[in-house]
Design an enzyme around this catalytic site. Structure first.
Site, mmCIF file in Angstrom:
data_model
loop_
_atom_site.group_PDB
_atom_site.id
_atom_site.type_symbol
_atom_site.label_atom_id
_atom_site.label_comp_id
_atom_site.label_asym_id
_atom_site.label_seq_id
_atom_site.Cartn_x
_atom_site.Cartn_y
_atom_site.Cartn_z
ATOM 1 N N THR A 1 -89.626 -21.728 -26.302
ATOM 2 C CA THR A 1 -90.098 -20.312 -27.069
ATOM 3 C C THR A 1 -88.382 -20.665 -27.947
ATOM 4 O OG1 THR A 1 -91.062 -19.280 -24.961
ATOM 5 C CG2 THR A 1 -89.341 -17.710 -26.416
ATOM 6 N N HIS A 2 -88.321 -21.160 -28.811
ATOM 7 C CA HIS A 2 -86.854 -21.437 -29.968
ATOM 8 C C HIS A 2 -87.603 -21.289 -31.158
ATOM 9 C CE1 HIS A 2 -85.028 -24.518 -25.980
ATOM 10 N NE2 HIS A 2 -85.585 -23.026 -25.923
#
Length: 569
Positions: free
Chosen positions: A498-499
């Protein structure tokens, strides 16, 4: 018709780490602040019975409801984009505190190289990448951001050790000693040293011991229960916005928090913004909140979308290369391996950021002269706590079902561990964010459209890092190693990281960026946009530390602007 409310000094859109930090700093300085959070209210007490893997890790109990709002996705601009109906590749948070509630807790600084990547790459290697890669310097240096890194680390109580030879210069040590080094981490440490690397216990936004931060917020020592990622922390050990900056803002008496408030438009008149329009998601009432300063502090996707639907800034066009809004969307590449061992290990205990890693193949810490990529990635091993449902590592050749699979899965549960990398992502002219021309959300707004695929740079880095991971895992004594395959195309279905970054990038030139180095919008001096969307490229480690540092710089900018208006640069 929307009801117009009393004007305030500052309104923040989103109350996670970025919105919470800006709200806290401005409220402490005496400004009146309203925080608009589209999710519901929650506190640490809401997590007392959260050890439910099925509800929270598998079915994403703390994440965004995609039936109300999602994104559309395609690999290239000639494809038809379709809505993401189920969370997968990345997890969009929901509720007060946002993704800062369910994060792992790993907290890094980017390297000095990251902030001057274009200049330093050219100095060392000449023109290494083609013109399709839109790398650019950030407009500020590591040294300029360093005080803000320090402030964020002290506020969230980072546990760490300053021993990596590749780190930028620090003005002070981490506020807490590192988390425990387990026997499993010592196996990685030995394998990494045998590989010629420099292992260190990774910095964590999880308290290794009781801690009171400079604002008076208290954290308890970690219990190593293994329920961090995708969960809130019931022990109050993992730092989040709801146990650090938000309560501090509330104590000032200058901050009003409104949850279930979904902002649908930033209002602009001439060269200034005047406030925001939002909908109460419970009553569907519509309001206008006027403000002297508007701060967009929601997630990467939503910050970009709000600017787009509000008509603020020039949309990026990959055909011409003109425009900046939506430009430089980046992700990360995630090579990895699973090692299978003879001896049992206590892998069920852990913490989201209980980890050890090496930066020898990250940044520009090694010679890229003979390689066809730049940058690199952190290689690490997390002892985050194995949970029973989603942990089923088995050696290659094991049947995928039946008695043989069950036997291998049970045997490997405490005898296998993963080593992975977070490879940096370089911006490419064909990877960008825009508005979808077909699909809309529950409030009638176009969905954000993501156009993204892996590039040759990504695939080359993946192969390189995979080789280094394989070397380390074998030197750890694994009897067999399963390597993750290198995908030709990006797939939005399986979880990776989730970057997400980019889309509202920062810089020193309005022709190349959406905001300046105080995160102040070039086209509206009283509008600030802050978050990982500001990154011109994505680094080779977790981004939260840099997001927090930028939030403190943004707060500094808002305070400067409140005293003397105009451009801050």
């Amino acid at each position: 018709m929307a009801a117009e409310l009393k004007k305030v000094n500052v309104v923040t859109v989103g109350v996670g780490f970025t919105g919470g930090i800006v709200a806290s700093e401005c409220a402490k300085a005496g400004l009146s602040v309203v925080g608009l959070e589209r999710g519901g209210y929650r506190t640490v007490e809401d997590f007392m019975e959260i050890h439910d893997e099925w509800r929270y890790a598998v079915n994403y109990g703390l994440m965004q409801d995609l039936s109300k709002e999602t994104i559309t996705f395609r690999n290239d601009r000639n494809m038809k984009a379709l809505p993401m109906r189920k969370l997968g590749s990345f997890l969009l948070g929901d509720g007060l505190g946002g993704a800062g509630v369910h994060w792992n807790g790993l907290n890094f600084r980017f390297f000095p190289y990251d902030f001057k990547i274009k200049t330093m790459t050219k100095e060392r290697y000449g023109s290494k990448l083609s013109g399709d890669y839109l790398i650019q310097d950030w407009g500020l240096s590591y040294e300029q951001l360093e005080p803000y890194y320090t402030k964020f680390e002290n506020i969230i109580g980072v546990s760490g050790e300053s021993v990596s030879p590749f780190d930028g210069k620090r003005s002070s040590p981490y506020p807490l000693p590192p988390l425990v080094k387990t026997s499993v981490m010592e196996i990685f440490e030995n394998g990494a040293k045998k590989s010629g690397c420099h292992p260190y216990v990774l910095p964590a936004g999880i308290a290794s011991q009781a801690y009171t931060n400079p604002d008076g917020a208290e954290l308890n020592p970690c219990e190593y229960c293994g329920y961090c990622e995708r969960f809130g922390c019931e022990y109050n050990a993992k730092a989040s916005p709801i146990n650090t900056v938000i309560p501090v803002a509330q104590k000032t008496g200058n901050f009003e928090l409104r949850c279930n408030a979904n902002v649908v438009e930033v209002l602009k008149k001439g060269n200034m913004v005047t406030g925001v329009r939002y909908i109460n998601t419970l009553t569907l009432e519509e309001f206008i909140q006027p403000a002297d300063v508007v701060v967009l502090g929601s997630y990467v996707m939503n910050n970009a979308k709000l600017l787009m639907v509000s008509g603020i800034g020039e949309m990026y066009d990959p055909m011409t290369g003109k425009g900046t809004l939506g430009k430089n969307y980046c992700y990360q590449i995630t090579p990895g391996a699973t090692g299978f061992f003879d001896d049992q290990m206590n892998l069920f205990a852990g913490a989201g950021a209980l980890a050890i890693g090496v930066d020898d193949f990250n940044g520009d810490n090694f010679d890229h002269s003979g390689l066809n990529f730049i940058h690199g990635g952190l290689i690490s091993m997390l002892q985050s706590g194995k949970r029973p449902i989603e942990t089923n590592a088995v050696p290659a050749g094991t049947p995928s079902w039946g008695a043989a699979f069950k036997k291998a899965s049970i045997n490997s549960f405490t005898r296998s561990l993963g080593v992975g990398a977070q490879g940096a992502s370089m911006p490419h002219r064909e990877n960008y964010l825009s508005l979808d021309d077909t699909y809309k959300d529950a409030y009638g707004l176009p969905l954000l459209r993501m156009t993204y695929n892996f590039t040759e740079q990504d695939r080359a880095m993946f192969d390189f890092l995979t080789g280094k991971i394989d070397m380390i895992v074998k030197n750890m004594g694994a009897k067999s190693v399963g390597l993750k395959s290198n995908s030709k195309d990006y797939n939005i279905v399986p979880y990776q990281t989730t970057h997400n970054t980019g889309g509202t990038i920062m810089g020193s030139d309005p022709e190349e960026s959406v905001v300046n180095t105080y995160l102040q919008h070039w086209d509206a001096e009283n509008l600030f946009v802050v978050g990982a969307g500001n990154f011109p490229h994505n680094g080779g480690c977790n981004p939260t530390g840099t997001v927090g540092a930028l939030a403190y710089r943004c707060a500094d900018g808002v305070l400067k602007y409140s005293k003397k208006s105009g451009s801050l640069v």
